[in-house]
Design a protein around this motif. Structure first.
Motif, PDB file in Angstrom:
ATOM      1  N   PRO A  17       0.818  -1.224   0.000  1.00  0.00           N
ATOM      2  CA  PRO A  17       0.000   0.000   0.000  1.00  0.00           C
ATOM      3  C   PRO A  17       0.848   1.270   0.000  1.00  0.00           C
ATOM      4  O   PRO A  17       0.501   2.259  -0.643  1.00  0.00           O
ATOM      5  CB  PRO A  17      -0.821  -0.127   1.287  1.00  0.00           C
ATOM      6  N   GLN A  18       1.990   1.233   0.719  1.00  0.00           N
ATOM      7  CA  GLN A  18       2.840   2.414   0.758  1.00  0.00           C
ATOM      8  C   GLN A  18       3.457   2.701  -0.606  1.00  0.00           C
ATOM      9  O   GLN A  18       3.542   3.853  -1.048  1.00  0.00           O
ATOM     10  CB  GLN A  18       3.954   2.223   1.800  1.00  0.00           C
ATOM     11  N   LEU A  19       3.891   1.628  -1.308  1.00  0.00           N
ATOM     12  CA  LEU A  19       4.476   1.818  -2.633  1.00  0.00           C
ATOM     13  C   LEU A  19       3.429   2.294  -3.628  1.00  0.00           C
ATOM     14  O   LEU A  19       3.677   3.178  -4.451  1.00  0.00           O
ATOM     15  CB  LEU A  19       5.105   0.504  -3.108  1.00  0.00           C
ATOM     16  N   LEU A  20       2.238   1.728  -3.546  1.00  0.00           N
ATOM     17  CA  LEU A  20       1.157   2.169  -4.425  1.00  0.00           C
ATOM     18  C   LEU A  20       0.829   3.635  -4.178  1.00  0.00           C
ATOM     19  O   LEU A  20       0.542   4.385  -5.116  1.00  0.00           O
ATOM     20  CB  LEU A  20      -0.089   1.304  -4.200  1.00  0.00           C
ATOM     21  N   GLN A  21       0.866   4.054  -2.915  1.00  0.00           N
ATOM     22  CA  GLN A  21       0.612   5.457  -2.608  1.00  0.00           C
ATOM     23  C   GLN A  21       1.683   6.348  -3.222  1.00  0.00           C
ATOM     24  O   GLN A  21       1.388   7.409  -3.782  1.00  0.00           O
ATOM     25  CB  GLN A  21       0.571   5.673  -1.093  1.00  0.00           C
ATOM     26  N   SER A  22       2.945   5.921  -3.152  1.00  0.00           N
ATOM     27  CA  SER A  22       4.037   6.702  -3.740  1.00  0.00           C
ATOM     28  C   SER A  22       3.861   6.849  -5.241  1.00  0.00           C
ATOM     29  O   SER A  22       4.069   7.928  -5.803  1.00  0.00           O
ATOM     30  CB  SER A  22       5.381   6.036  -3.430  1.00  0.00           C
ATOM     31  N   ILE A  23       3.462   5.770  -5.903  1.00  0.00           N
ATOM     32  CA  ILE A  23       3.251   5.814  -7.346  1.00  0.00           C
ATOM     33  C   ILE A  23       2.091   6.744  -7.680  1.00  0.00           C
ATOM     34  O   ILE A  23       2.151   7.540  -8.622  1.00  0.00           O
ATOM     35  CB  ILE A  23       2.988   4.397  -7.896  1.00  0.00           C
ATOM     36  N   ARG A  24       1.029   6.653  -6.883  1.00  0.00           N
ATOM     37  CA  ARG A  24      -0.148   7.493  -7.140  1.00  0.00           C
ATOM     38  C   ARG A  24       0.170   8.969  -6.934  1.00  0.00           C
ATOM     39  O   ARG A  24      -0.280   9.828  -7.705  1.00  0.00           O
ATOM     40  CB  ARG A  24      -1.298   7.067  -6.228  1.00  0.00           C
ATOM     41  N   LEU A  25       0.956   9.293  -5.904  1.00  0.00           N
ATOM     42  CA  LEU A  25       1.324  10.684  -5.662  1.00  0.00           C
ATOM     43  C   LEU A  25       2.144  11.255  -6.819  1.00  0.00           C
ATOM     44  O   LEU A  25       2.051  12.444  -7.138  1.00  0.00           O
ATOM     45  CB  LEU A  25       2.113  10.800  -4.356  1.00  0.00           C
ATOM     46  N   LEU A  26       2.953  10.403  -7.462  1.00  0.00           N
ATOM     47  CA  LEU A  26       3.751  10.866  -8.597  1.00  0.00           C
ATOM     48  C   LEU A  26       2.886  11.454  -9.694  1.00  0.00           C
ATOM     49  O   LEU A  26       3.260  12.431 -10.344  1.00  0.00           O
ATOM     50  CB  LEU A  26       4.573   9.708  -9.178  1.00  0.00           C
ATOM     51  N   GLN A  27       1.728  10.873  -9.923  1.00  0.00           N
ATOM     52  CA  GLN A  27       0.931  11.269 -11.071  1.00  0.00           C
ATOM     53  C   GLN A  27      -0.196  12.237 -10.733  1.00  0.00           C
ATOM     54  O   GLN A  27      -0.954  12.633 -11.616  1.00  0.00           O
ATOM     55  CB  GLN A  27       0.344  10.033 -11.756  1.00  0.00           C
ATOM     56  N   LEU A  28      -0.295  12.676  -9.492  1.00  0.00           N
ATOM     57  CA  LEU A  28      -1.317  13.652  -9.132  1.00  0.00           C
ATOM     58  C   LEU A  28      -0.962  15.018  -9.708  1.00  0.00           C
ATOM     59  O   LEU A  28       0.171  15.462  -9.651  1.00  0.00           O
ATOM     60  CB  LEU A  28      -1.452  13.766  -7.614  1.00  0.00           C
ATOM     61  N   THR A  29      -1.960  15.697 -10.260  1.00  0.00           N
ATOM     62  CA  THR A  29      -1.759  17.065 -10.718  1.00  0.00           C
ATOM     63  C   THR A  29      -1.774  18.003  -9.519  1.00  0.00           C
ATOM     64  O   THR A  29      -2.083  17.587  -8.388  1.00  0.00           O
ATOM     65  CB  THR A  29      -2.865  17.477 -11.697  1.00  0.00           C
ATOM     66  N   ALA A  30      -1.471  19.274  -9.741  1.00  0.00           N
ATOM     67  CA  ALA A  30      -1.411  20.237  -8.639  1.00  0.00           C
ATOM     68  C   ALA A  30      -2.743  20.336  -7.889  1.00  0.00           C
ATOM     69  O   ALA A  30      -2.763  20.251  -6.648  1.00  0.00           O
ATOM     70  CB  ALA A  30      -0.976  21.599  -9.173  1.00  0.00           C
ATOM     71  N   PRO A  31      -3.897  20.497  -8.565  1.00  0.00           N
ATOM     72  CA  PRO A  31      -5.167  20.555  -7.830  1.00  0.00           C
ATOM     73  C   PRO A  31      -5.473  19.242  -7.097  1.00  0.00           C
ATOM     74  O   PRO A  31      -6.017  19.255  -5.986  1.00  0.00           O
ATOM     75  CB  PRO A  31      -6.206  20.843  -8.919  1.00  0.00           C
TER      76      PRO A  31
END
Length: 461
Positions: A17-31
């Motif tokens: 879950p922590q790694l998946l969160q890191s990957i997801r944060l990478l692709q989040l836009t500014a908003p």
């Protein structure tokens, strides 16, 4: 049959879950990141919003983020991420299954959708076919020529390459990579419910496109040997189909762009910084962490919140550090574009940027999707700074397209330049391209052919 057992050595990694969160944060836009952090502040009492740090503190945070990013990017190759064996040739990259933010490039959007189900080899062949398509999704050259060219250049069987095109034709965007409008419409028609109307529509598209263009219902009914009512149903079904296969991204209510990165020229060099207004800075509450360390009794729930807070802070630092380093490489490689404009944009690929920052291409793809950079030339998506090298030249296709536009804008009003003339003028500048390539770029710029431009000027005069 005799049962037997044999040992087998394989490497794999589980996406925690922590790694998946890191990957997801990478692709989040500014908003999206701002919303994520504000929700975390409301949900987790161990997090607090911090005021902007001084330079020294920021340097320390950047160093920690660099260490965390390096540790995260030392993950095994994609074959290990899939959980498969090390000997698999085309194992799926499980991390790439996480959907990226929508890109303005239809090719990127389609490949992201296909990556959820297709293997790496088929995705590579699909990417080749998409490179041969125009902005509407049709093949730019005759199908037979492209098939022979692809089989020779890729060193594969033509039948395998064609099977991938057929899959594209009938997959996420029906009609993609179609040779003509008839093939595109027939591929879309397959998705409709079976019945007499669909059968009639298929025959109409296959044999009587000329009658359809004239909207001659009587002639269509006679040619298909059906009654007038069924002919009208078949025509209505065809009219619901799209004239081209490219699927436009869904419109959103909020269309303003928030830049993630800001770049400016000062003291003789280009500087890059993250936009400090894109998201609140969060940190772990120091007094809560100290109180939790000395708390008696069962505080496992609070310790879980503390661990969650730590992973979020690390993940955001990793994202910001990766974004900043990527933006710095993009600005360094595209100084010509920032200083002189479109004609100076240099060929640049994901692999080149990934090698420069020491990461995987998928990481660079995620961190640049949906992210925007504010520059003296305007605000645009980071992916715009990637450009494909033109075959046989040292310039990018985007630069040549800008050259074509400049030549047409400066052409004599009484004598518009033909495509072959433009190709000759570019050859004098050291850029050798075919006439059909000029026509392709002209179509993408929504510029009419020379004869039509001359006719318009004649009518205006």
């Amino acid at each position: 049959m005799k049962a037997s057992m044999r040992p087998q050595l394989a490497q794999s990694i589980n996406l925690t879950p922590q790694l998946l969160q890191s990957i997801r944060l990478l692709q989040l836009t500014a908003p999206q990141l701002e919303l994520e952090l504000r929700q975390a502040l409301e949900r987790n009492p161990l997090l607090e919003q911090e005021e902007p740090l001084h330079d020294a503190g920021e340097d320390g945070a950047a160093d920690d983020a660099a260490l965390e990013t390096a540790a995260w990017d030392e993950l095994p190759e994609p074959s290990f991420l899939s959980g498969g064996s090390a000997g698999s040739d085309y194992a799926d990259d499980a991390a790439s299954r996480i959907a990226d933010s929508a890109s303005a490039d239809p090719r990127v959007r389609l490949l992201q959708l296909l990556s959820l189900r297709w293997n790496e080899r088929d995705l590579a062949l699909a990417s080749w076919w998409l490179d041969q398509c125009d902005d509407r999704g049709y093949l730019e050259q005759p199908h037979a020529e492209l098939l022979a060219l692809g089989a020779a250049s890729l060193g594969i069987d033509a039948q395998e390459l064609e099977l991938v095109r057929i899959r594209l034709l009938h997959d996420e965007w029906p009609g993609m990579a179609a040779a003509d409008i008839g093939e595109c419409l027939r591929a879309q028609l397959v998705t409709h419910r079976d019945g007499p109307a669909r059968d009639a529509a298929q025959r109409l598209l296959r044999d009587h496109l000329d009658l359809l263009a004239r909207h001659d219902e009587a002639a269509i009914a006679s040619a298909l040997d059906i009654d007038a009512e069924l002919a009208r149903e078949a025509i209505a079904m065809v009219m619901t189909l799209r004239p081209h296969p490219v699927d436009e991204p869904a419109a959103t209510e909020d269309t303003h762009v928030v830049p993630d990165v800001v770049t400016w020229h000062a003291d003789g060099r280009w500087r890059v910084a993250l936009n400090p207004r894109t998201a609140p800075r969060v940190r772990i509450s120091a007094h809560c962490e100290r109180a939790l360390a000395d708390a008696p009794g069962d505080v496992s729930a609070l310790r879980g919140l503390l661990e969650e807070a730590r992973w979020l802070v690390r993940g955001v630092a990793m994202r910001n550090d990766t974004l900043l380093r990527t933006a710095q490489v993009l600005v360094e490689r595209q100084r010509g574009f920032l200083e002189r404009g479109e004609e100076a944009i240099a060929p640049l690929t994901l692999r080149e940027v990934a090698d420069a920052i020491g990461m995987h291409e998928s990481t660079v793809s995620r961190i640049t999707s949906g992210k925007y950079m504010q520059t003296p030339r305007g605000t645009f998506e980071l992916k715009r700074l990637f450009a494909v090298r033109l075959d046989g030249a040292e310039v990018s296709g985007s630069a040549v397209k800008a050259m074509v536009k400049r030549l047409i804008d400066a052409e004599p009003a009484h004598a518009p330049l033909a495509d072959d003339t433009i190709a000759g003028l570019l050859a004098r500048q050291g850029v050798r391209i075919a006439r059909r390539t000029v026509a392709k770029y002209r179509d993408q710029l929504s510029i009419a052919p020379a004869r039509q431009r001359q006719r318009v000027l004649a009518c205006a005069s």
